[in-house]
Design an enzyme around this catalytic site. Structure first.
Site, short mmCIF file in Angstrom:
data_model
loop_
_atom_site.label_atom_id
_atom_site.label_comp_id
_atom_site.label_asym_id
_atom_site.label_seq_id
_atom_site.Cartn_x
_atom_site.Cartn_y
_atom_site.Cartn_z
N TYR A 1 56.25 61.39 40.91
CA TYR A 1 55.53 61.29 42.19
C TYR A 1 56.27 61.87 43.39
CZ TYR A 1 51.71 59.01 39.90
OH TYR A 1 50.64 58.78 39.09
N GLU B 1 49.87 52.35 36.68
CA GLU B 1 50.30 53.03 35.44
C GLU B 1 51.34 52.19 34.69
OE1 GLU B 1 51.10 57.03 36.94
OE2 GLU B 1 48.97 57.20 37.41
#
Ligand code: FAD
Length: 411
Positions: free
Chosen positions: A95, A137
């Protein structure tokens, strides 16, 4: 939730993203792969080449900016992307890399208009979104009891040609242990080394079989080179040509939220075209097994009988449902765009031409139905609109797209 300071900058970005979204996403991917070529093993490089991934990211950025405080709209979209990310093995450390290159791309494309305040607002908005993804996630990896990116080795135990272009692969675990349960409508990602590109590529395939079997079945359409000169599909062709009985494949856990709502007992209406039949077959099996009294309407559009995968299996289920002692639970309707003389002689399809829902009897499309759509995006757009025009509410319709999703229903 973003701060009051950032909010006006994100609001002001909405029209900008409409105009420059694709330029930003194109610039972003170029920067990302330049700096991190190893990420090409996770991203679908064909969707990069054909431009669909850039379109999808641009539409996602636009939808995010336009709905920044609309949790009701964003939550289902995030949950769908989380499922895809887990099937691809996205990890938390990806990310910051993506965030860095996204902000740099916004700066590069917007030039002087990308003021420090605008970049700071997007940094905040990106961090908020990334935190939501990472948290969800993590939970999903934990529920599958796997580390991010961990795949399962499976063996092909049976390979069956289903139509001119579709072949099924039956996969079993190599260690002989029972497979985790899946929900009809879910997919797995298959990893394949593409030697020509020196890359590993992952592709998603819906599970097409019944949920109670000791194997997982996928049914893969061979994507041939097309008339416009676009190249043949990489992974589908490798699977057709090289994955044989006894060969091993690396696969993700079953993912995806295109699943039947177990609380709904009104008729199940499955509408698909082409290889979009795969999740529908699994849902059909699942429904007949788990809620045998529930009515199912199975509507399917394809070119002709040679392009009708899993036809015999569907016919067998249909015949069983028509035994005198059974209530007529399953109704089918097959539309062949260009039926062959053989199809006409067999008389085993219901209409020639395209599937046009406005011309169908309301008994096939009940007002209280629970609707699922899968097929090419144009097909789904037309069928969804036709259902809405018939008075079916938007929340009764769910759809699965076999490619990067354009978030057109969110805008
Ligand atoms: P790719 O190599 O990915 O190519 C895809 C397309 O891009 C081709 O049309 C190709 O011509 C084009 N392309 C590639 N390079 C270029 C270029 N340079 N310029 C222009 N165009 C280019 N498929 C199934 O068959 N069965 C299923 O059950 C199924 N379920 C799915 C479920 C989900 C949730 C999703 C997201 C997808 C599903 N798919 C399914 C589709 C599948 O994942 C693959 O996308 C499909 O098999 C094509 O992959 P490929 O590697 O063969 O083709």
């Amino acid at each position: 939730m973003i701060s009051a300071n950032a909010r006006p900058y994100i609001d002001a970005s909405v029209p900008v993203l409409r105009e420059y979204g694709v330029a930003i996403s194109t610039c972003f991917y170029a920067r990302l792969f330049e700096a991190h070529p190893e990420l090409k093993n996770i991203f679908n490089m064909a969707n990069q080449k054909n431009g669909s991934q850039q379109q999808a990211l641009a539409s996602a950025l636009f939808a995010y900016a336009a709905n920044i405080d609309n949790a009701d709209a964003l939550t289902p979209v995030i949950s769908r992307i989380v499922q895809k990310h887990v099937s691809l093995g996205i990890r938390a450390e990806h990310y910051p890399i993506v965030g860095h290159h996204l902000l740099a791309a916004i700066g590069e494309v917007l030039g002087k208009s990308a003021t420090p305040e605008l970049i700071a607002a997007w940094a905040e908005a990106y961090d908020a979104l990334a935190s939501a993804f990472i948290g969800e996630e993590k939970k999903l990896y934990a529920s599958h009891q796997i580390e991010p990116g961990q795949l399962r080795e499976m063996v092909v135990t049976h390979k069956k040609k289903e139509s001119q272009t579709v072949t099924s692969f039956y996969l079993e675990s190599v260690d002989g242990l029972p497979l985790p349960a899946f929900q009809p409508g879910q997919y797995i990602s298959i990893a394949r080394n593409v030697v020509a590109l020196n890359l590993r590529q992952l592709r998603q395939y819906s599970l097409s079989g019944a949920p109670d079997q000791p194997y997982w079945r996928i049914s893969v359409k061979r994507e041939d080179k097309d008339e416009q000169g676009n190249p043949a599909g990489m992974v589908s062709n490798l699977l057709h040509a090289e994955a044989n009985v006894g060969d091993k494949l690396w696969v993700s856990p079953p993912c995806g939220d295109f699943v039947m709502d177990k609380n709904i007992r009104t008729p199940l209406v499955l509408i698909s075209a082409g290889v979009g039949i795969t999740p529908m077959m699994s849902m059909l099996h699942g429904s007949l097994q788990q809620t045998p009294a529930r009515h199912v309407h199975f509507l399917y559009a394809t070119l002709d009988g040679h392009h009708h995968p899993l036809k015999a299996e569907l016919a067998a289920l249909s015949a069983f449902q028509k035994l005198p002692e059974q209530a007529a639970i399953l109704t089918t309707h097959f539309a062949y765009a260009t039926p062959t003389a053989e199809d006409r002689a067999a008389n085993d399809f219901d209409q020639s031409g395209y599937l046009e829902l406005d011309k169908l009897d309301s008994s096939l499309l009940p007002k209280n139905g629970d609707y699922y759509l899968c097929g090419p995006s144009v097909f789904m757009r037309i069928q969804r609109q036709a259902l809405l025009d018939r008075g079916i509410a938007a929340n009764q319709i769910r759809q699965e797209i076999f490619g990067p999703a354009l978030l057109e229903n969110l805008q």
